[in-house]
Design a protein around this motif. Structure first.
Motif, PDB file in Angstrom:
ATOM      1  N   GLU A 160      52.509  40.033  33.185  1.00  0.00           N
ATOM      2  CA  GLU A 160      51.783  39.291  34.191  1.00  0.00           C
ATOM      3  C   GLU A 160      52.644  39.659  35.546  1.00  0.00           C
ATOM      4  O   GLU A 160      52.036  40.065  36.623  1.00  0.00           O
ATOM      5  N   ILE A 161      54.214  39.638  35.615  1.00  0.00           N
ATOM      6  CA  ILE A 161      54.912  40.132  36.508  1.00  0.00           C
ATOM      7  C   ILE A 161      54.682  41.429  36.903  1.00  0.00           C
ATOM      8  O   ILE A 161      54.572  41.615  38.331  1.00  0.00           O
ATOM      9  N   GLU A 162      54.706  42.292  36.031  1.00  0.00           N
ATOM     10  CA  GLU A 162      54.224  43.605  36.416  1.00  0.00           C
ATOM     11  C   GLU A 162      52.959  43.970  36.880  1.00  0.00           C
ATOM     12  O   GLU A 162      52.915  44.789  37.869  1.00  0.00           O
ATOM     13  N   LYS A 163      51.881  43.235  36.528  1.00  0.00           N
ATOM     14  CA  LYS A 163      50.612  43.214  36.863  1.00  0.00           C
ATOM     15  C   LYS A 163      50.552  42.630  38.590  1.00  0.00           C
ATOM     16  O   LYS A 163      50.042  43.618  39.424  1.00  0.00           O
ATOM     17  N   THR A 164      51.321  41.712  38.836  1.00  0.00           N
ATOM     18  CA  THR A 164      51.176  41.232  40.091  1.00  0.00           C
ATOM     19  C   THR A 164      51.969  41.951  40.961  1.00  0.00           C
ATOM     20  O   THR A 164      51.627  41.926  42.250  1.00  0.00           O
ATOM     21  N   ARG A 165      53.172  42.518  40.606  1.00  0.00           N
ATOM     22  CA  ARG A 165      53.850  43.437  41.444  1.00  0.00           C
ATOM     23  C   ARG A 165      53.114  44.864  41.658  1.00  0.00           C
ATOM     24  O   ARG A 165      53.037  45.072  42.813  1.00  0.00           O
ATOM     25  N   ARG A 166      52.513  44.894  40.870  1.00  0.00           N
ATOM     26  CA  ARG A 166      51.661  46.546  41.095  1.00  0.00           C
ATOM     27  C   ARG A 166      50.412  46.099  41.987  1.00  0.00           C
ATOM     28  O   ARG A 166      50.274  46.885  43.048  1.00  0.00           O
ATOM     29  N   ARG A 167      50.010  44.970  42.037  1.00  0.00           N
ATOM     30  CA  ARG A 167      48.839  44.412  43.196  1.00  0.00           C
ATOM     31  C   ARG A 167      49.560  44.211  44.323  1.00  0.00           C
ATOM     32  O   ARG A 167      49.019  44.777  45.522  1.00  0.00           O
ATOM     33  N   VAL A 168      50.721  43.723  44.379  1.00  0.00           N
ATOM     34  CA  VAL A 168      51.167  43.449  45.799  1.00  0.00           C
ATOM     35  C   VAL A 168      51.554  44.600  46.496  1.00  0.00           C
ATOM     36  O   VAL A 168      51.365  44.983  47.449  1.00  0.00           O
ATOM     37  N   ASN A 169      52.068  45.706  45.480  1.00  0.00           N
ATOM     38  CA  ASN A 169      52.642  47.108  46.212  1.00  0.00           C
ATOM     39  C   ASN A 169      51.206  47.749  46.440  1.00  0.00           C
ATOM     40  O   ASN A 169      51.336  48.267  47.966  1.00  0.00           O
ATOM     41  N   ALA A 170      50.087  47.623  45.911  1.00  0.00           N
ATOM     42  CA  ALA A 170      48.842  48.359  46.256  1.00  0.00           C
ATOM     43  C   ALA A 170      48.573  47.749  47.668  1.00  0.00           C
ATOM     44  O   ALA A 170      47.951  48.447  48.581  1.00  0.00           O
ATOM     45  N   LEU A 171      48.580  46.535  47.880  1.00  0.00           N
ATOM     46  CA  LEU A 171      48.149  45.824  48.954  1.00  0.00           C
ATOM     47  C   LEU A 171      48.925  46.121  50.165  1.00  0.00           C
ATOM     48  O   LEU A 171      48.489  46.778  51.288  1.00  0.00           O
ATOM     49  N   GLU A 172      50.306  46.183  49.876  1.00  0.00           N
ATOM     50  CA  GLU A 172      51.098  46.425  50.922  1.00  0.00           C
ATOM     51  C   GLU A 172      51.421  47.799  51.431  1.00  0.00           C
ATOM     52  O   GLU A 172      51.342  48.269  52.507  1.00  0.00           O
TER      53      GLU A 172
END
Length: 230
Positions: A160-172
Motif C-alpha cells: 500500500e505504501i508503494e501504491k500511495t507513493r506512486r499516486r503522490v508522485n503522479a500528482l506531484e
C-alpha cells in the motif's frame, strides 16, 4: 495535453482550476496517508525483528531439548509419546483496517483450558528433556503466530505504501504541473484576447469619433454655404 487541444475559455479555466484544487487536496491527503503508513510500518518492522529473534531462540531451545530427549529415549517410545496430541489450537483470522489496509488479526483458542494438556503422554517412560521441548514449543507458539501476523501486515502495508507513493508522485510531478501549465496558457490567451478586444474597441471608437468630426465639418460647411446664399 498539447496546447493546440486546449480551448482557452473561461469555462475551461474554471474547470482546470477546480481540478488543480482537488489534485492539491488529494496530494496532501495521500502524503499524510503515506507518512502515517510508513510510521506504523517501521513500528511493525521493529517489533518483527524483536519477535523473530525471540522465536528463533525458542525454536533452538526446543530443538536442543528434542535432541537430548531423543538421545535418552528409543525412537519407538518417542514416536508413540507424540503420536496422539491431546491439546488442539483453533486459529481464527480477523481483520482490522489501518489507513485503508486490511491487516490480519490472529486469535487462538485451545481445545481445553488445562495447561498440562500439552503433554500427550504419561511421564513414566519419557524423559524430562521431552517435557522441556514440548513446553518450549507451547510457550513460543503465541509469539510465532504474532510474528506471522506482523510479517503479513508488513507485506500488505509495504504494498500500500508503494501504491500511495506512486499516486503522490503522479500528482506531484504530472497532474499538478500540467494543471498549472494549462491555467497559465489559458490565462495568457484570455489576456491576449482581452487586449485585442480593447484595441479593436479603441479603433472603432476612434473611427466613430473621426466620422463624427467629418460629419460635423460637413454640416458646418453646408450651413455656411446656405448662409452666404441667403
Amino acid at each position: 495535453m498539447a496546447s493546440s487541444q486546449i480551448i482557452p475559455t473561461r469555462m475551461e479555466l474554471a474547470k482546470t482550476k477546480k481540478k488543480l484544487t482537488m489534485a492539491l487536496r488529494g496530494h496532501k491527503l495521500l502524503k499524510d496517508k503515506r507518512d502515517e503508513l510508513m510510521r506504523q510500518f517501521f513500528d511493525l518492522v521493529r517489533e518483527n525483528m524483536e519477535l523473530r529473534l525471540k522465536v528463533e531462540e525458542g525454536i533452538r531451545d526446543a530443538n536442543r531439548n528434542f535432541v537430548v530427549a531423543k538421545a535418552g529415549m528409543d525412537q519407538q517410545t518417542l514416536s508413540t509419546a507424540l503420536m496422539t496430541p491431546k491439546q488442539a489450537v483453533d486459529l481464527d483470522i480477523g481483520y482490522k483496517n489501518v489507513m485503508s489496509v486490511n491487516i490480519p488479526v490472529y486469535t487462538t483458542k485451545t481445545k481445553t483450558a488445562d495447561a498440562n494438556d500439552i503433554y500427550s503422554y504419561g511421564f513414566a517412560f519419557t524423559s524430562g528433556d521431552l517435557d522441556g521441548a514440548v513446553k518450549s514449543l507451547a510457550d513460543i507458539l503465541p509469539d510465532m503466530l504474532r510474528l506471522a501476523e506482523i510479517e503479513k501486515s508488513c507485506q500488505l502495508m509495504a504494498s500500500e505504501i508503494e501504491k500511495t507513493r506512486r499516486r503522490v508522485n503522479a500528482l506531484e510531478h504530472v497532474t499538478i504541473p500540467e494543471c498549472q501549465r494549462i491555467i497559465k496558457y489559458i490565462t495568457m490567451k484570455l489576456d491576449e484576447n482581452e487586449r485585442s478586444t480593447q484595441i479593436r474597441l479603441m479603433k472603432v471608437k476612434a473611427m466613430m469619433l473621426e466620422d463624427a468630426h467629418h460629419y460635423k465639418e460637413k454640416n458646418e460647411a453646408k450651413f455656411a454655404e446656405m448662409a452666404q446664399e441667403g
